[in-house]
Motif scaffolding. Structure first.
Motif, PDB file in Angstrom:
ATOM      1  N   ASP A   1     -40.389  -9.757 -17.958  1.00  0.00           N
ATOM      2  CA  ASP A   1     -39.291  -9.206 -17.801  1.00  0.00           C
ATOM      3  C   ASP A   1     -38.571  -8.829 -19.342  1.00  0.00           C
ATOM      4  N   ARG A   2     -38.597  -9.968 -20.091  1.00  0.00           N
ATOM      5  CA  ARG A   2     -37.981 -10.006 -21.304  1.00  0.00           C
ATOM      6  C   ARG A   2     -38.916  -8.696 -22.347  1.00  0.00           C
TER       7      ARG A   2
ATOM      8  N   GLY B   1     -38.205  -5.165 -21.045  1.00  0.00           N
ATOM      9  CA  GLY B   1     -36.901  -4.739 -20.921  1.00  0.00           C
ATOM     10  C   GLY B   1     -36.348  -4.437 -19.542  1.00  0.00           C
TER      11      GLY B   1
END
Length: 326
Positions: free
Chosen positions: A29-30, A33
């Protein structure tokens, strides 16, 4: 093609294929984004979604045709799917494979009981080779993507995905699908049209073999100039199919194109954060989700991880990219 043919395929596949999980990781997810959900078809029987289409097609044949046997052409994943189905029904299978296919795919196809016929991808005509053998032996050709029953079998991925995404609270998202000839892409798009219309399919392809992306942009089928030359062997096809392209043109969003290096980095990320093994062609959708975020909208993206049949040398290449991914 209708949703009903996919539902019928799902009934025949029940108990013969796995319902694969929808995985996630805050680390992915990081990188992207946004929320990333990964449909892990690499955990399917034979290591790819092709087990679905192979079973759907072989199981749909009438008893007499099935008894004579089947023939298919494939770089390895469709080969194993058809070989597994044929072995389960106790019927002969001949698979025409390019000589540069990864050795594990060739070995696995033979281990499943199929006769393997090799050809040179750059100079040979697999269609002609397959047609000659089929006619001589009375075998039924199971095409890798441009076959209604194969598309229906691959569409069962979409049926599962619709229910799994809803359970995760995701009703609006791009669904990125690795795309060769379009059997999986078209099948998933048809299933989602019926079950989850807020999820839009977008094909993902490797650079230099982006015939579907270019065809969608042009509104007509265009072909790749090259036949070989990418690590993404599982999804190298000359062009979209005559059956699959109209479905994709009606239902899919613009295609996405990733580099070979991005596919390898996505493989490394999948192993590091999801503990799954992907092959380059099976990782292109995840690569698009992670490294082409501006091309998508919304708070979530779903990527189909379509296969994990990778050789050790290529997987080592991917793991060497681990430090290149945030």
């Amino acid at each position: 093609m209708t949703p009903q043919i996919i539902e019928a395929a799902a009934a025949r596949l029940a108990g013969h294929v796995r319902q694969t999980p929808l995985l996630s990781s805050p680390f992915l997810d990081r990188i992207a984004g946004r929320r990333v959900l990964v449909k892990a078809e690499c955990l399917q029987h034979t290591g790819s979604f092709k087990a679905r289409g192979g079973w759907a097609a072989v199981s749909a044949l009438d008893a007499a045709a099935r008894a004579r046997g089947v023939i298919a052409y494939s770089s390895g994943n469709h080969a194993q799917g058809v070989a597994r189905a044929a072995a389960s029904f106790g019927v002969p299978a001949v698979i025409v494979m390019p000589s540069d296919a990864p050795e594990p795919k060739i070995a696995n196809t033979r281990a499943l009981g199929a006769e393997v016929v090799l050809y040179d991808r750059a100079t040979g005509d697999r269609d002609a080779i397959g047609a000659e053998i089929a006619q001589a032996r009375g075998l039924t050709l199971v095409k890798p993507f441009d076959d209604a029953q194969v598309i229906a079998g691959q569409g069962t991925v979409g049926l599962e995905l619709a229910a799994q995404a809803a359970a995760e609270g995701v009703t609006q998202a791009d669904v990125l699908v690795p795309c060769g000839g379009g059997g999986l892409t078209a099948g998933v798009a048809l299933a989602l049209e019926a079950r989850a219309p807020g999820l839009q399919v977008r094909p993902a392809e490797p650079e230099g073999f982006d015939d579907t992306a270019r065809s969608l942009a042009a509104g007509r089928i265009v072909r790749n100039e090259a036949r070989a030359g990418s690590l993404c062997d599982a999804i190298l096809t000359p062009s979209p199919g005559e059956i699959t392209f109209p479905i994709m043109a009606r239902l899919c969003g613009p295609g996405l194109v990733v580099t070979e290096d991005e596919a390898l980095r996505a493989m490394a990320a999948a192993f590091a954060h999801l503990r799954i093994v992907l092959e380059p062609g099976g990782a292109v959708a995840l690569a698009a989700a992670l490294f082409h975020a501006p091309a998508m909208t919304g708070n979530a993206v779903i990527a189909v991880a379509s296969g994990g049949n990778v050789g050790a040398d290529t997987f080592r290449m991917a793991l060497d990219r681990a430090g290149d991914t945030p």
